[in-house]
Design a protein around this motif. Sequence first.
Motif, short mmCIF file in Angstrom:
data_model
loop_
_atom_site.label_atom_id
_atom_site.label_comp_id
_atom_site.label_asym_id
_atom_site.label_seq_id
_atom_site.Cartn_x
_atom_site.Cartn_y
_atom_site.Cartn_z
N GLN A 216 0.83 -1.21 0.00
CA GLN A 216 0.00 0.00 0.00
C GLN A 216 0.87 1.26 0.00
OE1 GLN A 216 -3.17 -0.22 -0.44
NE2 GLN A 216 -3.73 1.91 -0.23
N ASP A 217 1.97 1.23 0.78
CA ASP A 217 2.88 2.38 0.82
C ASP A 217 3.53 2.61 -0.53
OD1 ASP A 217 2.41 3.09 3.45
OD2 ASP A 217 4.11 1.97 4.23
N LEU A 218 3.87 1.53 -1.22
CA LEU A 218 4.50 1.66 -2.54
C LEU A 218 3.54 2.30 -3.54
CD1 LEU A 218 6.83 1.21 -4.45
CD2 LEU A 218 6.01 -1.13 -4.80
N LYS A 219 2.29 1.87 -3.50
CA LYS A 219 1.29 2.47 -4.39
C LYS A 219 1.11 3.96 -4.08
CE LYS A 219 -1.31 -1.76 -5.17
NZ LYS A 219 -2.59 -2.46 -4.94
N ARG A 220 1.05 4.26 -2.79
CA ARG A 220 0.90 5.66 -2.36
C ARG A 220 2.11 6.48 -2.81
NH1 ARG A 220 -1.77 10.03 -1.90
NH2 ARG A 220 -1.18 11.36 -0.20
N TYR A 221 3.30 5.91 -2.63
CA TYR A 221 4.53 6.60 -3.00
C TYR A 221 4.54 6.90 -4.50
CZ TYR A 221 9.47 7.70 -3.43
OH TYR A 221 10.66 8.33 -3.69
N ILE A 222 4.19 5.92 -5.31
CA ILE A 222 4.17 6.11 -6.77
C ILE A 222 3.17 7.19 -7.15
CG2 ILE A 222 3.56 5.00 -8.96
CD1 ILE A 222 4.77 2.40 -7.75
N ALA A 223 2.00 7.16 -6.53
CA ALA A 223 1.00 8.20 -6.80
C ALA A 223 1.53 9.58 -6.45
CB ALA A 223 -0.28 7.90 -6.04
N LEU A 224 2.25 9.66 -5.34
CA LEU A 224 2.81 10.95 -4.92
C LEU A 224 3.88 11.43 -5.90
CD1 LEU A 224 3.05 10.32 -1.08
CD2 LEU A 224 1.52 11.94 -2.23
N VAL A 225 4.72 10.52 -6.36
CA VAL A 225 5.76 10.89 -7.33
C VAL A 225 5.12 11.48 -8.57
CG1 VAL A 225 7.54 9.97 -8.88
CG2 VAL A 225 7.49 9.25 -6.48
N GLU A 226 4.05 10.86 -9.02
CA GLU A 226 3.36 11.33 -10.22
C GLU A 226 2.75 12.72 -10.02
OE1 GLU A 226 0.67 8.09 -10.96
OE2 GLU A 226 2.23 6.89 -11.94
N GLN A 227 2.47 13.08 -8.77
CA GLN A 227 1.89 14.39 -8.49
C GLN A 227 2.93 15.50 -8.46
OE1 GLN A 227 -0.66 14.26 -5.01
NE2 GLN A 227 -1.35 12.21 -5.57
#
Length: 59
Positions: free
Chosen positions: A2-13
């Motif tokens: 879940q943290d990895l998915k959140r991290y990737i989403a944040l990078v994209e932002q």
Amino acid sequence: MQDLKRYIALVEQGPSTIPERRRIMLDQRDRIVRQIRELTLALETTEYKIRVYDGHPEG
């Protein structure tokens, strides 16, 4: 995961999410350090037991 998915989403932002990404990385580091400590203790215990079985428990 879940943290990895959140991290990737944040990078994209973009860069505005750097503080939260940094927090995620700090949390990850804490988990890794905790795991290393646990594994080190498990290794030390296992090595001690092997020495005991070999008849040399003192070191």
